[in-house]
Design a protein around this motif. Structure first.
Motif, PDB file in Angstrom:
ATOM      1  N   UNK A 155       0.713  -1.177  -0.005  1.00 46.11           N
ATOM      2  CA  UNK A 155       0.085  -0.025   0.120  1.00 46.11           C
ATOM      3  C   UNK A 155       0.925   1.365  -0.059  1.00 46.11           C
ATOM      4  N   UNK A 156       2.121   1.135  -0.149  1.00 42.85           N
ATOM      5  CA  UNK A 156       2.966   2.438  -0.009  1.00 42.85           C
ATOM      6  C   UNK A 156       3.905   2.551  -1.243  1.00 42.85           C
ATOM      7  N   UNK A 157       4.244   3.597  -1.664  1.00 39.52           N
ATOM      8  CA  UNK A 157       4.946   3.997  -2.963  1.00 39.52           C
ATOM      9  C   UNK A 157       6.428   3.629  -2.490  1.00 39.52           C
ATOM     10  N   UNK A 158       7.172   2.754  -3.239  1.00 39.29           N
ATOM     11  CA  UNK A 158       8.450   2.551  -3.147  1.00 39.29           C
ATOM     12  C   UNK A 158       9.070   2.804  -4.397  1.00 39.29           C
TER      13      UNK A 158
ATOM     14  N   UNK B 176      18.889  12.219 -11.107  1.00 37.08           N
ATOM     15  CA  UNK B 176      19.696  12.321  -9.840  1.00 37.08           C
ATOM     16  C   UNK B 176      19.087  13.487  -9.032  1.00 37.08           C
ATOM     17  N   UNK B 177      18.660  14.724  -9.684  1.00 36.65           N
ATOM     18  CA  UNK B 177      18.112  15.749  -9.112  1.00 36.65           C
ATOM     19  C   UNK B 177      16.646  15.287  -8.473  1.00 36.65           C
ATOM     20  N   UNK B 178      16.001  14.830  -9.368  1.00 35.31           N
ATOM     21  CA  UNK B 178      14.615  14.286  -8.825  1.00 35.31           C
ATOM     22  C   UNK B 178      14.641  13.324  -7.707  1.00 35.31           C
TER      23      UNK B 178
ATOM     24  N   UNK C 164      13.112  11.973   1.004  1.00 35.94           N
ATOM     25  CA  UNK C 164      12.165  11.960   1.994  1.00 35.94           C
ATOM     26  C   UNK C 164      10.667  11.483   1.757  1.00 35.94           C
ATOM     27  N   UNK C 165      10.376  11.628   0.596  1.00 36.46           N
ATOM     28  CA  UNK C 165       8.892  11.457   0.426  1.00 36.46           C
ATOM     29  C   UNK C 165       8.568   9.928  -0.140  1.00 36.46           C
TER      30      UNK C 165
END
Length: 104
Positions: free
Chosen positions: A30-33, A80-82, A88-89
């Motif tokens: 249920x969580x985005x990885x 890399x920047x993204x 943290x999200x």
């Protein structure tokens, strides 16, 4: 970061894996990885229910490196920047078992 089309062996794996994607987002419990890569078994190619997700640390050996040009260099910089901005999200996915050997 390896390019699309690169072919690797994963640790404890016996099949060649071709990289299809970098940074795929996958729902796990249920969580985005985020994983570093998705791949398919080489030379068979993409089979919809057999996409493999793995990270840099799961790679044992690089057998072939895919095409690299100025567009790839720009992509790697933007990615890399993204990834840094979203670290943290979006949790990095964990691969905690070896690739299963499903020989056909």
């Amino acid at each position: 970061m390896l390019t699309i089309g690169s072919v690797v062996y994963l640790k404890e794996g016996s099949k060649k894996i071709m990289i299809l994607n970098r940074g795929p987002l996958v729902m796990v419990d249920g969580k985005t990885n985020k994983f570093d890569y998705s791949g398919c078994v080489y030379p068979i190619g993409l089979v919809s229910n057999e996409v493999l997700y793995f990270n840099e640390e799961n790679i044992d050996e690089i057998l072939f490196t895919g095409f690299y040009d100025e567009d790839e260099a720009r992509f790697q910089n933007l990615y890399s920047n993204w990834a840094e901005y979203n670290a943290s999200r979006i949790k990095k996915g964990v691969v905690d078992k070896a690739l299963e050997n499903n020989e056909s």
